[in-house]
Design an enzyme around this catalytic site. Structure first.
Site, short mmCIF file in Angstrom:
data_model
loop_
_atom_site.label_atom_id
_atom_site.label_comp_id
_atom_site.label_asym_id
_atom_site.label_seq_id
_atom_site.Cartn_x
_atom_site.Cartn_y
_atom_site.Cartn_z
N HIS A 265 -4.08 -0.54 -4.54
CA HIS A 265 -5.53 -0.73 -4.38
C HIS A 265 -6.21 -0.38 -5.72
CE1 HIS A 265 -5.04 -0.99 0.02
NE2 HIS A 265 -4.26 0.08 -0.09
N GLU B 257 -5.18 -5.16 -5.06
CA GLU B 257 -5.01 -5.68 -3.71
C GLU B 257 -4.66 -7.16 -3.74
OE1 GLU B 257 -8.57 -4.73 -1.56
OE2 GLU B 257 -8.11 -2.58 -1.49
N SER C 73 0.85 -1.20 0.00
CA SER C 73 0.00 0.00 0.00
C SER C 73 0.88 1.25 0.00
CB SER C 73 -0.96 -0.04 1.19
OG SER C 73 -1.92 0.96 1.11
#
Length: 280
Positions: free
Chosen positions: A174, A201, A132
């Protein structure tokens, strides 16, 4: 051709990687770090919950048989110059950046003694991973924030200085889950990098030298605008939609690869033919 090249392996994760069940991505990170003999350091600079995040990754890596796991918590910049953290990095065989806010990684680590130690270990061949926010900070120029699920505009994305582990690219995470194609295109049009990776993801891009491999359950979207013939960035106002001609788009599923030097996708058959399978 391009001079994009990592030293040790990089594992760039799109976020929300599985932390129970098969844990394919974190399992491969542990394997790249040395398996049960790994010495893994988890950096929690990006998160506002460093203790909880540290406990989570400690449990994951312990479950995989890694006994030596250290958490380096740099919630203020001065902590990144402390000897204990630097010594942990100097002994590490795997360095992992947690998720959170990528700008905090830059604020709290870049340019410190800890940063210098991380780069030295990576140069020596140690794997560096990030999920992330820890993925977003990998390039020289990173996406700091911006709207999702919108058409490209100059004001759609905020850019800032990244850590520079993988120069010449832009990374967003994401990706499919938050509809970030417009954001990635906006970043590519508004700054010099001509190769973008949008990572879903529970999906990771493993980079060794100029060769990449996709693992995980999602896909990686590659946008190459190095040979694009037109965009209207010079004429568009901040809130006006952008146009882009002749950019290439590749969708890479698990088992597919990409060559950073030739800018060409690689099929699983091509990886096997050229002995480019990067993980077991």
């Amino acid at each position: 051709m391009t001079n994009i090249e990592a030293k040790g392996p990089l594992m760039i994760i799109g976020g929300a990687e599985e932390k129970d069940g098969k844990m394919q991505i974190l399992r491969e990170f542990a394997r790249l770090a040395g398996g049960t003999d790994a010495r893994i350091v988890v950096l929690t600079a990006a998160t506002c919950e460093p203790e909880e995040v540290g406990r989570t990754y400690t449990k994951v890596f312990e479950r995989l048989g890694v006994a030596d796991i250290k958490i380096v918590d740099t919630r203020v910049r001065d902590n990144a110059d402390l000897p204990n953290g630097v010594e942990s990095i100097q002994q590490a065989t795997g360095i992992f950046f947690s998720g959170g806010d990528q700008s905090k990684i830059i604020e709290r680590i870049k340019g410190t003694k800890l940063d210098e130690a991380i780069r030295d270990r990576h140069e020596q061949g140690v794997v560096v991973g990030g999920t992330s926010a820890g993925a977003a900070m990998m390039p020289e120029i990173m996406i700091v924030g911006g709207d999702s699920e919108s058409a490209p505009r100059l004001d759609l994305v905020d850019l800032g200085e990244g850590m520079g582990f993988l120069p010449g690219v832009i990374i967003d995470q994401h990706f499919a889950q938050r509809g970030r194609l417009g954001r990635l295109l906006s970043a590519l049009i508004s700054q010099p990098a001509s190769l973008g990776f949008g990572i879903d993801e529970n999906t990771a891009l493993i980079v060794r030298g100029t060769e990449c491999l996709v693992i995980g359950e999602g896909t990686i979207t590659v946008v190459d605008e190095s040979q694009s013939t037109h965009n209207n960035a010079a004429q568009a106002l901040q809130d006006e939609q952008l146009a882009l001609f002749d950019a290439k788009l590749h969708i890479l599923a698990a088992g597919y690869g990409f060559n950073l030097a030739t800018r060409q996708p690689i099929s699983p058959q091509g990886l096997a033919l050229n002995n480019l399978a990067l993980v077991s």
